[in-house]
Motif scaffolding. Structure first.
Motif, mmCIF file in Angstrom:
data_model
loop_
_atom_site.group_PDB
_atom_site.id
_atom_site.type_symbol
_atom_site.label_atom_id
_atom_site.label_comp_id
_atom_site.label_asym_id
_atom_site.label_seq_id
_atom_site.Cartn_x
_atom_site.Cartn_y
_atom_site.Cartn_z
ATOM 1 N N TYR A 262 0.851 -1.081 0.019
ATOM 2 C CA TYR A 262 0.120 -0.074 0.106
ATOM 3 C C TYR A 262 0.833 1.124 0.123
ATOM 4 N N THR A 263 0.416 2.114 -0.476
ATOM 5 C CA THR A 263 0.942 3.646 -0.482
ATOM 6 C C THR A 263 0.810 4.304 0.868
ATOM 7 N N ARG A 264 1.628 5.101 1.039
ATOM 8 C CA ARG A 264 1.745 5.830 2.607
ATOM 9 C C ARG A 264 0.183 6.416 2.668
ATOM 10 N N ASP A 265 -0.296 7.065 1.544
ATOM 11 C CA ASP A 265 -1.688 7.775 1.521
ATOM 12 C C ASP A 265 -2.716 6.682 2.032
ATOM 13 N N GLU A 266 -2.619 5.436 1.045
ATOM 14 C CA GLU A 266 -3.617 4.363 1.442
ATOM 15 C C GLU A 266 -3.745 3.813 2.892
ATOM 16 N N MET A 267 -2.435 3.953 3.404
ATOM 17 C CA MET A 267 -2.233 3.371 4.812
ATOM 18 C C MET A 267 -2.743 4.436 5.850
ATOM 19 N N ASN A 268 -2.683 5.526 5.286
ATOM 20 C CA ASN A 268 -3.318 6.715 6.457
ATOM 21 C C ASN A 268 -4.779 7.072 6.174
ATOM 22 N N GLU A 269 -5.385 6.616 5.239
ATOM 23 C CA GLU A 269 -6.628 6.629 4.943
ATOM 24 C C GLU A 269 -7.592 6.249 6.065
ATOM 25 N N ARG A 270 -8.840 6.912 6.472
ATOM 26 C CA ARG A 270 -9.417 6.449 7.595
ATOM 27 C C ARG A 270 -10.985 6.114 7.122
ATOM 28 N N TRP A 271 -11.554 5.399 7.640
ATOM 29 C CA TRP A 271 -12.688 4.538 7.311
ATOM 30 C C TRP A 271 -13.631 5.655 8.118
ATOM 31 N N ILE A 272 -15.063 5.976 7.566
ATOM 32 C CA ILE A 272 -15.960 6.643 8.293
ATOM 33 C C ILE A 272 -17.142 5.475 8.497
ATOM 34 N N LEU A 273 -17.430 5.362 9.723
ATOM 35 C CA LEU A 273 -18.298 4.338 10.110
ATOM 36 C C LEU A 273 -19.640 5.089 10.368
ATOM 37 N N PRO A 274 -20.712 4.184 10.186
ATOM 38 C CA PRO A 274 -22.012 4.714 10.076
ATOM 39 C C PRO A 274 -22.302 5.405 11.622
ATOM 40 N N ARG A 275 -23.077 6.385 11.655
ATOM 41 C CA ARG A 275 -23.329 7.365 12.870
ATOM 42 C C ARG A 275 -23.700 6.383 13.971
ATOM 43 N N TYR A 276 -24.605 5.545 13.904
ATOM 44 C CA TYR A 276 -25.292 4.626 14.825
ATOM 45 C C TYR A 276 -24.190 4.011 15.776
ATOM 46 N N GLN A 277 -23.124 3.864 15.112
ATOM 47 C CA GLN A 277 -22.045 3.004 15.942
ATOM 48 C C GLN A 277 -21.256 3.872 16.996
ATOM 49 N N TYR A 278 -21.358 5.285 16.602
ATOM 50 C CA TYR A 278 -20.908 6.010 17.489
ATOM 51 C C TYR A 278 -21.830 7.396 17.818
ATOM 52 N N PRO A 279 -22.828 7.264 18.378
ATOM 53 C CA PRO A 279 -23.939 8.047 18.572
ATOM 54 C C PRO A 279 -23.524 9.604 18.789
ATOM 55 N N GLY A 280 -22.425 9.426 19.816
ATOM 56 C CA GLY A 280 -21.950 10.924 20.306
ATOM 57 C C GLY A 280 -20.989 11.804 18.941
ATOM 58 N N ILE A 281 -20.714 11.005 17.918
ATOM 59 C CA ILE A 281 -19.805 11.787 17.230
ATOM 60 C C ILE A 281 -20.725 12.439 15.852
ATOM 61 N N ARG A 282 -20.520 13.456 15.468
ATOM 62 C CA ARG A 282 -21.549 13.957 14.456
ATOM 63 C C ARG A 282 -20.390 14.694 13.449
ATOM 64 N N LEU A 283 -20.410 14.524 12.138
ATOM 65 C CA LEU A 283 -19.699 14.985 11.150
ATOM 66 C C LEU A 283 -20.196 16.347 10.681
ATOM 67 N N GLU A 284 -19.552 17.446 10.544
ATOM 68 C CA GLU A 284 -20.158 18.857 10.606
ATOM 69 C C GLU A 284 -19.877 19.122 8.846
ATOM 70 N N GLN A 285 -19.254 18.258 8.068
ATOM 71 C CA GLN A 285 -19.061 18.519 6.458
ATOM 72 C C GLN A 285 -19.820 17.459 5.810
ATOM 73 N N ASP A 286 -20.039 17.985 4.368
ATOM 74 C CA ASP A 286 -20.733 17.107 3.618
ATOM 75 C C ASP A 286 -19.641 16.290 3.113
ATOM 76 N N LEU A 287 -19.961 14.885 3.138
ATOM 77 C CA LEU A 287 -19.147 13.787 2.968
ATOM 78 C C LEU A 287 -19.506 13.006 1.670
ATOM 79 N N SER A 288 -20.434 13.489 0.848
ATOM 80 C CA SER A 288 -21.111 12.784 -0.235
ATOM 81 C C SER A 288 -19.822 12.654 -1.369
ATOM 82 N N ASP A 289 -18.766 13.431 -1.289
ATOM 83 C CA ASP A 289 -18.048 13.077 -2.303
ATOM 84 C C ASP A 289 -16.782 12.533 -1.733
ATOM 85 N N LEU A 290 -16.795 12.000 -0.695
ATOM 86 C CA LEU A 290 -15.630 11.496 -0.023
ATOM 87 C C LEU A 290 -15.514 9.778 -0.431
#
Length: 103
Positions: free
Chosen positions: A68-96
């Protein structure tokens, strides 16, 4: 308040080793008993290391097919909100772009 239960045990060791260990412990401003307790804690923690090595051996057959490239290894997965109910994403992630290296 924490209660620590101490169990007394009897160990046998070579008398010469004990005499050699005493000045080492004293140079560290510790009793031989304290030095042994520290060693025992360290020894007991190795169980986690053994379990990790066993897991790595069990998974050694898995191959990603390529490095894997360095960028690929540092990518983070976005988990569904129900798994972490206290976390809200403030930006539009439609193009993520989410990459799952396990697929």
């Amino acid at each position: 308040m924490h209660t620590i239960f101490v169990k007394n045990i009897t160990l046998s060791a070579d008398a010469n080793l004990i005499e050699q260990a005493r000045p080492v412990a004293m140079s560290e401003h510790k009793s031989l008993n304290t030095a042994f307790r520290e060693w025992l804690e360290s020894y007991a923690r190795r169980k986690g290391d053994v379990q990790a090595h066993r897991l790595m051996r069990r998974l050694s057959h898995i191959d990603s097919g390529r490095p894997y490239t360095r960028d690929e290894m540092n990518e983070r997965w976005i988990l569904p909100r129900y798994q972490y109910p206290g976390i809200r994403l403030e930006q539009d992630l439609s193009d993520l772009r989410v990459v799952n290296p396990f697929l």
